[in-house]
Design a protein around this motif. Structure first.
Motif, PDB file in Angstrom:
ATOM      1  N   ALA A  50       0.811  -1.211   0.000  1.00 26.47           N
ATOM      2  CA  ALA A  50       0.000   0.000   0.000  1.00 26.47           C
ATOM      3  C   ALA A  50       0.846   1.265   0.000  1.00 26.47           C
ATOM      4  O   ALA A  50       0.367   2.333  -0.363  1.00 26.47           O
ATOM      5  CB  ALA A  50      -0.927  -0.002   1.224  1.00 26.47           C
ATOM      6  N   PRO A  72       1.286   6.427  -1.648  1.00 26.51           N
ATOM      7  CA  PRO A  72       0.169   5.482  -1.637  1.00 26.51           C
ATOM      8  C   PRO A  72      -0.905   5.853  -2.659  1.00 26.51           C
ATOM      9  O   PRO A  72      -1.466   4.988  -3.324  1.00 26.51           O
ATOM     10  CB  PRO A  72      -0.384   5.607  -0.214  1.00 26.51           C
ATOM     11  N   GLY A  73      -1.157   7.147  -2.805  1.00 31.66           N
ATOM     12  CA  GLY A  73      -2.192   7.593  -3.724  1.00 31.66           C
ATOM     13  C   GLY A  73      -1.852   7.349  -5.185  1.00 31.66           C
ATOM     14  O   GLY A  73      -2.724   7.343  -6.046  1.00 31.66           O
ATOM     15  N   ILE A  77      -4.098   1.779  -5.950  1.00 29.52           N
ATOM     16  CA  ILE A  77      -4.631   0.781  -5.018  1.00 29.52           C
ATOM     17  C   ILE A  77      -5.702   1.405  -4.139  1.00 29.52           C
ATOM     18  O   ILE A  77      -5.801   2.619  -4.029  1.00 29.52           O
ATOM     19  CB  ILE A  77      -3.522   0.259  -4.082  1.00 29.52           C
ATOM     20  N   MET A  79      -7.579   0.465  -0.184  1.00 28.22           N
ATOM     21  CA  MET A  79      -7.383  -0.442   0.951  1.00 28.22           C
ATOM     22  C   MET A  79      -8.586  -0.395   1.885  1.00 28.22           C
ATOM     23  O   MET A  79      -9.174   0.645   2.099  1.00 28.22           O
ATOM     24  CB  MET A  79      -6.118  -0.027   1.694  1.00 28.22           C
ATOM     25  N   LYS A 150     -13.010   4.378  -6.188  1.00 29.36           N
ATOM     26  CA  LYS A 150     -11.813   4.862  -6.880  1.00 29.36           C
ATOM     27  C   LYS A 150     -11.479   4.005  -8.097  1.00 29.36           C
ATOM     28  O   LYS A 150     -10.527   4.292  -8.801  1.00 29.36           O
ATOM     29  CB  LYS A 150     -10.630   4.858  -5.906  1.00 29.36           C
TER      30      LYS A 150
END
Lengths: 377, 287
Positions: A50, A72-73, A77, A79, A150
Motif C-alpha cells: 500500500a 500510496p495515492g 490501489i 485499501m 476509486k
C-alpha cells in the motif's frame, strides 16, 4: 487492472528483520489471501504494497510499474482496514466521495459514482449519517464503498472482517466474494482466519515469521501441506501429530511408535530406513472400525467425547500424544470405551522430523492429484 | 449511615472547606474593600458605595488598560496557537518518534522556567546595546535597537517572551494530541490522494477541534496573568502602552497612590469580566 510482482522484498525495523525475503507474483484478476498467525508479517507486507510502510530492500511493481517509492495515492490501489478507518466527522457520503474530491472530479460525476457504489452495497439509506450511527457491518461496507469508488487496479484488505461478529462475518465474506466476481479486481487479502482464506482465495500464501511456508490453492494447501507448520495451521480442529520411526519390511515400510504400528506401501513417500518422521492425520481421516487389524488400525480408549452436531469429536491418546478424531454422531462411543480407528495410507501426511518438510514425492499436487480429479467430477 | 456512605464526606468536606476559605475569604474581602475609600496612607476608611466603580469608567488609564489587556489576549493566544499547531504538525510529519521525544523534552524547558527568570533573560536579550536579539540590527545598521521602549513594539516584544514560553509547550501538547489519533483514517486519507496539508485540514483538524479550542481557552486564562512578565520587562511602559489591567491595578494599589480600594474595584471588575466572557465562550464552544 494489474498484477503485482514482489521481488526479494525486505523489511527491517532497526535491527529487527520482520520480512527477510518475500517473493510473490500476483496475477491480474487474482484473489490472493495472505494467511498466517498474528505477528507473521502478513500485514506488514500488505502495508508495503500500500505504501504505508517503507520498503527496506527489494523491488515492488504494480501493473508493470516499479512503485517502491511511489506515494500510496499514486499506486492505483485502494485499501480496506480492519477497524474501518472511516473519517469520523464526515457523513457517509463525504466519506465515500473524499478521494474523488481530492482528484477534483466534477460534482456530477461524483454524485453518479457515489450512487452506483452505494446501490451496489445497499448503503442508500445511510448517506447522510455519521459513521458512529452505523453498525460495524455497515461501517465496513462504507469502507468497501470508499475503496471501490476509486476503481483501483488493486484492492488490499487488511483483516477487514476481524472486528465483526461471527454471523456478520460470514455474510460480509459472501459479499466480498460476490463483489470480486463482479469486479474481477486484483485483490490481496490479509487474514488469520483460515475459513476466510479457504472460501475467498484463488491462491493462499501461508506465512510464518515473515517467510512463505506454502503458496497454493485452498485445496492444495489443505490436502498437500508442504511443511509441518502448514499442516498444523490449516484445519479445525487441527491435525494430530505422532513421532514415528521408519523401518523397511519385505513389501513396504513400517511406521512405529509407542502404542502404534502402521504398515504402508510407502510409494508416495520418500522414506529411509531408521528415519524419524512426524505423521499427521486430520480428525476426519480416522475411521471407526469394530475390530483391530494389525498394521492398519490404532487402538486406544476414548477419553472424551465432544458433541458437535452431526459428528462427535473423540479424544484419545497414543503413547503420550493427544489425538482427536471425528465420528458420526449416530455410532459414537462412550467415554472410557475401547476404540479402533483405521488409517488409510493416502490420507496420512508424513514429514521429516528434522527439516519439517513433507516426505510426499512429487510435491506438485497436480502430479499427485487423483483425489482432486475425483472431487472435480 | 454506614461507613461506605460516610467515607466520601470524610474526605471531601475538610478539603472543600479549606479550598472555600482560601478562595472566598480573600474574594469577599476584596469585594468589601472595593466599596470603601481605603488607602495605604491612613488607617481610616468609610463605605462610599459604588463610587470607585463610577470613577473607573471615567478613568482613561483604566480604559487604556482594558484595551491593552484585550490586545495582549488576542496577540498571545493566537500566536501561541498558531506556533503550537505549526510546530506540532511539523514535528509529527518530519521527526521519528525518538527525536520527537527528545524535542518534546527540550520544548518543555521554557515553560518550566519561572516567568520572572524568563522575563529577566529576555530583557537582557532585548537590550539595545548588548542584547543578542538586537545584535543583527546593530551589526547591519550600526544603530542601537530598543524594542522595549518603543511604544509600537514594546507589547509585541513582551508577547514574544510569552510565546517563547508557551508556544513550545503547546506544540508538545499538539504533537501528543496528533499521536493519540487513530492512525488509520490518516492512512486512508493518504490512499485517498490527500496531500499532507489536506490530511491535516480535512481529517486531523476536525478530529482535534474540541481539544484545541479548550487549549486556546486555557491559554487565554493563563494570558490574563501576565503581571510578572510585564512588570519586569516594561513596568507597563513606555508610558502606559503595555499597562495591562493587573499591572494598572498593582500600580494604583501599591506603587503610585496606594489606593487599595480603587485597585480592588478594578480586580473585582476583572474577575466579573473574566467569568462572564469565559462562560460565554465555553458555552459557545460546546454547542
Amino acid at each position: 487492472m494489474a498484477g503485482i510482482v514482489c521481488k526479494h522484498l525486505n523489511k527491517k525495523y532497526g535491527e529487527v528483520e520482520v520480512v527477510p525475503d518475500f517473493n510473490l507474483e500476483v496475477e491480474d484478476h487474482e484473489f490472493v489471501v495472505f494467511l498466517g498467525p498474528s505477528g507473521c508479517g502478513k500485514s506488514t507486507i500488505l502495508r508495503m504494497l500500500a505504501g504505508l510502510e517503507d520498503i527496506t530492500g527489494g523491488e515492488l511493481s504494480i501493473g508493470g510499474k516499479i512503485v517502491n517509492d511511489a506515494e500510496p495515492g499514486d499506486r492505483g490501489i485502494a485499501m480496506v482496514f480492519q477497524n474501518y478507518a472511516l473519517y469520523p466527522h464526515m457523513s457517509i457520503k463525504d466519506n465515500i466521495a473524499f478521494g474523488l474530491r481530492r482528484l477534483k472530479t466534477s460534482k456530477k460525476e461524483i454524485n453518479e459514482r457515489v450512487d452506483a457504489v452505494t446501490k451496489m452495497l445497499g448503503l442508500e439509506p445511510y448517506l447522510d449519517r455519521k459513521p458512529t450511527e452505523l453498525s460495524g457491518g455497515q461501517q465496513q461496507r462504507v469502507a468497501i464503498a470508499r475503496a471501490m469508488i476509486k476503481t483501483p487496479d488493486v484492492f488490499l484488505f487488511d483483516e477487514p472482517l476481524s472486528n465483526l461478529d461471527a454471523k456478520l462475518r460470514a455474510h460480509m465474506r459472501y459479499e466480498i466474494a460476490r463483489l470480486h466476481k463482479e469486479l474481477k479486481t486484483t485483490s490481496v487479502y490479509v487474514t488469520h482466519d483460515q475459513m476466510e482464506a479457504m472460501t475467498l482465495a484463488d491462491r493462499i500464501v501461508l506465512l510464518n515469521a515473515g517467510e512463505i511456508e506454502q503458496v497454493g490453492s485452498p485445496e492444495e494447501i489443505y490436502d498437500y501441506p508442504e511443511t509441518l507448520f502448514v499442516a498444523g495451521f490449516i484445519g479445525t480442529p487441527s491435525m494430530s501429530f505422532l513421532d514415528l520411526d521408519v523401518s523397511k519390511t519385505s513389501d513396504g515400510w513400517t511406521l512405529s511408535g509407542t502404542g502404534i504400528v502402521l504398515e504402508i506401501a510407502g510409494e508416495q513417500f520418500a522414506l529411509n530406513e531408521n528415519a524419524k518422521v512426524v505423521m499427521g492425520i486430520r480428525p476426519s481421516k480416522f475411521h471407526l472400525v469394530d475390530k483391530p487389524i494389525h498394521g492398519k488400525t490404532v487402538t486406544s480408549r476414548a477419553e472424551f467425547v465432544e458433541f458437535h452436531g452431526d459428528e462427535v469429536l473423540v479424544g484419545f491418546s497414543i503413547g503420550e500424544t493427544q489425538i482427536t478424531a471425528f465420528v458420526k454422531a449416530g455410532n459414537r462411543p462412550q467415554e472410557g470405551d475401547t476404540v479402533h480407528f483405521a488409517v488409510e495410507e493416502n490420507e496420512i501426511h508424513l514429514f521429516d522430523k528434522k527439516s519439517e518438510r513433507t516426505l510426499r514425492q512429487g510435491t506438485s499436487p497436480s502430479a499427485a492429484s487423483p483425489v482432486l480429479a475425483e472431487v472435480g467430477t | 449511615m454506614n461507613s461506605r456512605q460516610t467515607l466520601p464526606y470524610t474526605f471531601l468536606v475538610p478539603t472543600i472547606l479549606v479550598l472555600m476559605v482560601l478562595a472566598f475569604v480573600p474574594l469577599g474581602y476584596a469585594i468589601n474593600i472595593s466599596f470603601q475609600d481605603r488607602t495605604l496612607i491612613s488607617p481610616n476608611s468609610s463605605y462610599i458605595g459604588f463610587e470607585n466603580y463610577i470613577d473607573l469608567f471615567s478613568d482613561r488609564r483604566f480604559k487604556n488598560a482594558l484595551w491593552v489587556s484585550f490586545k495582549w489576549e488576542i496577540i498571545t493566544v493566537t500566536s501561541t496557537m498558531i506556533a503550537a499547531v505549526g510546530l506540532g504538525v511539523l514535528m509529527f510529519e518530519t521527526l521519528k518518534p525518538r527525536t520527537r521525544n527528545l524535542m518534546c523534552l527540550v520544548f518543555l524547558i521554557p515553560v518550566l522556567l519561572p516567568r520572572v527568570s524568563a522575563a529577566f533573560v529576555w530583557s537582557f536579550a532585548f537590550h539595545p546595546l548588548y542584547g543578542i536579539v538586537t545584535y543583527p540590527y546593530r551589526a547591519i545598521t550600526g544603530k542601537p535597537l530598543d524594542l522595549l521602549t518603543n511604544p509600537d513594539t514594546a507589547l509585541f516584544a513582551v508577547a514574544f517572551v510569552d510565546l517563547w514560553q508557551w508556544g513550545f509547550f503547546f506544540a508538545v501538547i499538539v504533537l501528543k494530541l496528533l499521536e493519540s489519533l487513530p492512525p488509520q483514517p490518516l492512512e486512508a486519507a493518504r490512499l485517498d490522494y490527500a496531500k499532507t496539508w489536506q490530511i491535516h485540514a480535512f481529517i486531523t483538524w476536525p478530529m482535534l477541534k474540541a481539544p484545541l479550542v479548550s487549549l486556546a481557552l486555557v491559554k487565554a486564562i493563563e494570558s490574563l496573568r501576565s503581571f510578572d512578565l510585564v512588570y519586569i520587562m516594561t513596568r507597563g511602559g513606555p508610558g502606559i502602552t503595555t499597562e495591562t489591567l493587573d499591572m494598572y491595578a498593582f500600580s494604583q494599589g501599591f506603587i503610585e497612590a496606594g489606593k487599595i480600594s480603587y485597585a480592588s474595584s478594578m480586580a473585582v471588575i476583572m474577575m466579573v469580566l473574566t467569568v462572564v466572557i469565559f462562560t460565554f465562550i465555553w458555552k459557545r464552544v460546546r454547542t
